[in-house]
Design a protein around this motif. Structure first.
Motif, PDB file in Angstrom:
ATOM      1  N   LYS A   1      -2.224   2.454   3.704  1.00 56.51           N
ATOM      2  CA  LYS A   1      -1.133   2.601   2.730  1.00 56.51           C
ATOM      3  C   LYS A   1      -0.354   1.313   2.517  1.00 56.51           C
ATOM      4  O   LYS A   1       0.863   1.275   2.660  1.00 56.51           O
ATOM      5  N   THR A   2      -1.000   0.247   2.183  1.00 63.28           N
ATOM      6  CA  THR A   2      -0.287  -0.972   1.812  1.00 63.28           C
ATOM      7  C   THR A   2      -1.162  -1.803   0.892  1.00 63.28           C
ATOM      8  O   THR A   2      -2.372  -1.870   1.058  1.00 63.28           O
ATOM      9  N   SER A   3      -0.524  -2.373  -0.104  1.00 64.94           N
ATOM     10  CA  SER A   3      -1.238  -3.250  -1.029  1.00 64.94           C
ATOM     11  C   SER A   3      -0.724  -4.676  -0.979  1.00 64.94           C
ATOM     12  O   SER A   3      -1.298  -5.560  -1.603  1.00 64.94           O
ATOM     13  N   SER A   4       0.371  -4.882  -0.252  1.00 65.71           N
ATOM     14  CA  SER A   4       0.953  -6.224  -0.172  1.00 65.71           C
ATOM     15  C   SER A   4       0.333  -7.064   0.929  1.00 65.71           C
ATOM     16  O   SER A   4       0.570  -8.270   0.978  1.00 65.71           O
ATOM     17  N   PHE A   5      -0.448  -6.437   1.816  1.00 68.87           N
ATOM     18  CA  PHE A   5      -1.047  -7.156   2.925  1.00 68.87           C
ATOM     19  C   PHE A   5      -2.509  -6.763   3.056  1.00 68.87           C
ATOM     20  O   PHE A   5      -2.938  -5.713   2.570  1.00 68.87           O
ATOM     21  N   ALA A   6      -3.272  -7.619   3.736  1.00 67.08           N
ATOM     22  CA  ALA A   6      -4.697  -7.356   3.955  1.00 67.08           C
ATOM     23  C   ALA A   6      -5.102  -7.939   5.299  1.00 67.08           C
ATOM     24  O   ALA A   6      -4.393  -8.772   5.879  1.00 67.08           O
TER      25      ALA A   6
ATOM     26  N   ASP B   1      11.674  -4.960   4.496  1.00 70.87           N
ATOM     27  CA  ASP B   1      10.976  -4.741   5.764  1.00 70.87           C
ATOM     28  C   ASP B   1       9.760  -3.839   5.521  1.00 70.87           C
ATOM     29  O   ASP B   1       9.845  -2.849   4.784  1.00 70.87           O
ATOM     30  N   TYR B   2       8.666  -4.213   6.153  1.00 76.46           N
ATOM     31  CA  TYR B   2       7.444  -3.422   6.083  1.00 76.46           C
ATOM     32  C   TYR B   2       7.085  -2.940   7.490  1.00 76.46           C
ATOM     33  O   TYR B   2       7.293  -3.656   8.471  1.00 76.46           O
ATOM     34  N   SER B   3       6.555  -1.744   7.551  1.00 78.97           N
ATOM     35  CA  SER B   3       5.961  -1.223   8.787  1.00 78.97           C
ATOM     36  C   SER B   3       4.476  -1.006   8.490  1.00 78.97           C
ATOM     37  O   SER B   3       4.094  -0.006   7.868  1.00 78.97           O
TER      38      SER B   3
END
Length: 879
Positions: A391-396, A420-422
């Protein structure tokens, strides 16, 4: 203790060999150092900076550090020299046990930007351990009937060292009945056996004391000794025999406690008690085996006591003893090998290698945020792990080598949207069913100064009453910044600008912290009506951002000026005005006109006139709005010759402001009017004077005519001289170099008369633009022909003009009849107002000083506009 260390050594050996071959198969080239064990803390291993191609400054700037996969931090980097040094005591036996090769994998983590290098340190064995026996004293009972050649297995010594430093051989103290035989089994292990070389004779010697010595191959040689006591027994001469000397079985590690493992069987040919067998674990059994297994004494079946763990130890060796009940007891032996089969019972483990979990919001796509590694203690397919994000598109995730990954940005970041991201990372192995583990990595987005402060409005309007208290607050502006920390701290300031050619900072100052604007002094509406304050909000970022706003300050008028009388001129004549009027005056006769102005504006400047006191209130009246004093009725013989009037002049402000003027009127039987060629003289009543008086009148008229002609000749000559010297005519506008704009201007002469009051205006061009003009004040008396010509100037003080006239004319000439303003010219603003206020040609003030300054001229213009409006609202009623 020796067996426990052996057990631990075998576990580490298997684990590190597994990692070693796995890493060797996935890494093309690695840096390897080789050091002996037991080095002192601080000992040099190798120069990491040189081998990685880094400068010494890079160690500090890029924060180079060492991460160990073994759990213990055995090494560190000397930042001053770039050398890898020993950080703690290294015991090869504790790490790798009896493994032939002992490799410690290291991860060199370099931040800014993040990089990961893999290294290996080979730990070489030193001869730091002597061979040891589990028991220092061992008792063996041997029947005297045993024939020569019988062998008795002895306890093996344990030496944690490997290679040439490991156990090499055994020696036995001399005895005539016994010798030592060393037997070599699998894995190069050596088992000492006591060999009976000669039949025992209990009657000759019942006890034999021997010393078994284990010697290693180190330099210097180390050894360990065990005492062997042999008791010679009689009778029972048959040993139980196992069906197999060696048993082997495979057991899954998840087998339940108490489960059956394997069955062993032995037989004894003796009869009776000498043939009854009891099974037990061998006396030399390692404690770790004793904790896990037990054997049924009657059947010889082996059972599991505790849960097995393939990752702790994958194989066990069990010695089983079978003893009969004869006397002496006879004992047989066999060996059981239990191999533990791996099952998928370990979930993958995600390890955060790097410490930094923050990233600036302006980071480009692909920026490394964190370094991860994953491991699974299971073997084979059970240990193969895949890693993915949820569930994230800002990181890989970006794989690097082996089971190492880099967490990178996968698009633009905006701290103002998400700060903040978890990030949930899931690891899954290849077992059936697969096992999962999840790790949450917090990532903070650090702020950059990408948002300027924003005012609540681009423009503010402030309405301020004049005469306020200096230092009072005028207004407060407010701005906000979407950034955080220093980037959101706002300071306010006033941008430099001019107000009436003076810096705005001379008028106001601003609190840099809260945006409040304060006055520096009291404001005067008559001098300043409106001005602008350009304010700036600036943040503390680097580079800082700012935005501007404009505050329009409008000064509101207060009734702080009383009406000022400009005619009669109090400066020239004092507070008392002397006027003359004939007794022959009819009702409505204009006696005089009082003219006053108010520097305020609007209703505060609307002036009204009232007759406050009078010697005879029935004789005179004053116009409410024009200030004209006229007769209410015809003058009678009974009226006093001296009349005194007190006129009150009030404005329409709140609170009301007023002024008074006193007019003294002398009633005369006959009033002679001076003759002037500047106006048309009305026909007088038939003269009853004598011819002498007529002659005087003719002479006076002639002299005044000659004087007037001479005046205009002088004026024309002066104009011609000025036009030659300055390139312009006195009757025309000045050149552009003198800041005059209208190129066409003609000399205009306007004659005004009303009863006994006369004046003439000489105007230069249109009255709506700046012009050059001249003022002339002349005595109306025939016996005085003084002529004063005054060149206009913005700095001319009319009080000085009055002083000049006072010095040049006797006091007796300043009567009402003699106050003729021959030439009177104001700047265009004053002329417009005078023309508007006095369109019925009442006499203007003679060279009044109250109209000389610019602010008064502007107030005259406001009066004019206000009065025009008032006139329209009153349907043309003259004011």
């Amino acid at each position: 203790i020796t067996k426990r260390m052996e057990h631990r050594g075998w576990g580490w050996q298997a684990l590190w060999w597994h990692h070693f071959f796995l890493l060797w198969s996935t890494t093309d080239a690695q840096t390897r150092y080789s050091i002996p064990e037991e080095l002192e803390k601080g000992s040099l291993v190798g120069n990491v900076a040189r081998d990685l191609g880094l400068g010494l400054s890079d160690i500090f700037v890029r924060k180079l550090r060492v991460a160990s996969e073994a759990g213990e931090q055995y090494f560190s980097v000397d930042a001053g020299r770039g050398e890898l040094v020993v950080n703690d005591r290294i015991d090869r036996e504790a790490l790798c046990g009896q493994s032939a090769s002992c490799l410690l994998p290291l991860q060199i983590v370099i931040e800014n930007p993040l990089q990961l290098h893999r290294m290996e340190v080979e730990i070489k064995d030193v001869n730091d351990n002597a061979p040891t026996f589990l028991k220092s004293d061992h008792v063996i009972e041997i029947a005297e009937s045993r024939v020569a050649g019988v062998r008795f297995p002895l306890e093996m010594a344990e030496d944690p060292d490997v290679g040439s430093n490991g156990l090499k051989t055994y020696t036995l103290s001399k005895d005539e009945c016994f010798t030592l035989k060393v037997k070599e089994i699998e894995n190069g292990r050596k088992i000492p056996e006591l060999v009976l070389t000669k039949s025992l004779d209990r009657e000759k010697k019942a006890v034999h004391s021997l010393f078994l010595t284990a010697v290693d191959g180190g330099n210097p040689v180390k050894s360990g000794t065990s005492k062997i006591t042999i008791n010679v027994l009689d009778i029972n001469d048959n040993v139980p025999q196992f069906e197999n000397a060696f048993y082997k079985v495979d057991v899954k590690e998840n087998i339940a406690n108490g489960s059956f493992v394997i069955s062993t069987r032995a037989a004894d040919v003796d009869e009776g008690p000498n043939g009854e067998i009891e099974y037990s674990l061998g006396v030399h059994t390692h404690p770790s085996v004793l904790e896990l297994f037990y054997v049924d004494a009657a059947s010889g079946d082996i059972y599991l006591k505790r849960q097995l763990d393939h990752e702790t130890q994958s194989s066990y060796r069990i010695d089983i003893s079978a003893k009969d009940k004869g006397f002496p007891k006879m004992e047989g032996h066999c060996t059981v090998q239990v191999d533990v089969i791996d099952v998928n019972d370990n979930a993958p483990e995600i390890i955060l290698t790097s410490k930094s979990t923050s990233v600036p919001e302006d980071s480009s796509s692909g920026t490394v945020v964190a370094l991860l590694s994953v491991r699974d203690l299971d073997s084979g397919d059970y240990g193969k792990v895949t890693l993915q994000l949820l569930k994230t598109s800002s990181f890989a995730l970006k794989p690097s080598f082996s089971n190492n990954y880099a967490l990178i940005t996968n698009g633009p970041l905006d701290r103002e949207s998400i700060s903040d991201y978890s990030i949930e990372v899931t690891a899954k192995d290849s077992g059936t069913p697969p096992l999962l583990s999840t790790k949450t990595i917090p990532v903070s987005i650090t702020d950059v100064n990408d948002n300027p402060p924003v005012f609540t409005q681009r423009s503010y309007n402030v309405y301020l009453k004049e005469n306020g208290v200096p230092g009072s607050i005028l207004f407060s502006v407010s701005a906000s910044d979407l950034d955080s920390g220093e980037n959101a701290k706002i300071s306010y300031s006033i941008l430099d600008s001019k107000v009436q050619d003076v810096s705005v900072s001379s008028y106001v100052y601003m609190n840099s912290e809260n945006g409040s604007i304060y006055s520096m002094h009291s404001f005067d509406y008559e001098k300043l009506k409106v001005f602008e304050i350009h304010v700036q909000a600036k943040d503390q970022g680097s580079p800082s951002l700012s935005s501007n706003a404009t505050v329009h300050v409008f000064i509101l008028d207060q009734n702080d000026n009383a009406p000022a009388v400009i005619y009669p001129s109090s400066a020239a004549l004092g507070s008392l005005s002397h006027q003359r009027m004939p007794r022959s005056a009819k009702a409505g006769h204009l006696v005089t006109k009082v003219t006053a102005v108010d520097a305020d504006s609007g209703h505060n400047a609307l002036i009204s006139y009232r007759l406050a006191e009078a010697t005879d209130a029935s004789l005179f009246t004053v116009s409410l709005y024009t200030g004209e004093v006229r007769t209410k009725r015809a003058v009678s013989e009974q009226d006093d010759s001296s009349q005194r009037l007190i006129l009150e002049i009030k404005d329409d402000g709140e609170p009301l402001q007023s002024a008074t003027v006193t007019v003294s009127i002398l009633l005369e039987d006959a009033l002679h009017e001076p003759i002037s060629e500047l106006r048309h003289h009305k026909a007088s009543e038939p003269s009853k004077k004598t011819g002498r008086i007529t002659l005087y009148l003719i002479l006076s008229l002639a002299s005044v005519s000659v004087l007037s002609l001479l005046t205009f000749v002088i004026l024309a000559v002066k104009c011609m001289r000025n036009s030659r010297s300055s390139g312009s005519c006195c009757c025309m506008r000045r050149s552009d170099s003198d800041d005059y704009k209208n190129p066409n201007r003609n000399l205009q002469i306007q004659l005004n008369t009303d009863g006994p009051i006369k004046y003439v205006e000489v105007l230069g061009g249109d009255m709506m633009s700046q012009s050059q003009s001249f003022r002339s004040c002349m005595s109306p008396m025939s016996e005085y022909s003084d002529f004063t010509l005054i060149k206009p100037s913005s700095t001319t003080d009319f009080k000085e003009v009055i002083s000049v006239l006072d010095a040049s004319l006797p006091d007796s000439t300043w009567t009402f009849e003699s106050q003729q303003v021959i030439l009177w010219r104001l700047p265009h603003i004053k002329a417009l107002c005078i023309s508007s206020l006095q369109r019925d040609l009442v006499p203007p003030p003679s060279c009044s000083p109250c109209l000389t300054n610019a602010s008064t001229a502007k107030s005259w213009m406001r009066r004019c506009d206000d009065l025009h409006t008032f006139t329209e609202n009153t349907k043309g009623k003259p004011i």
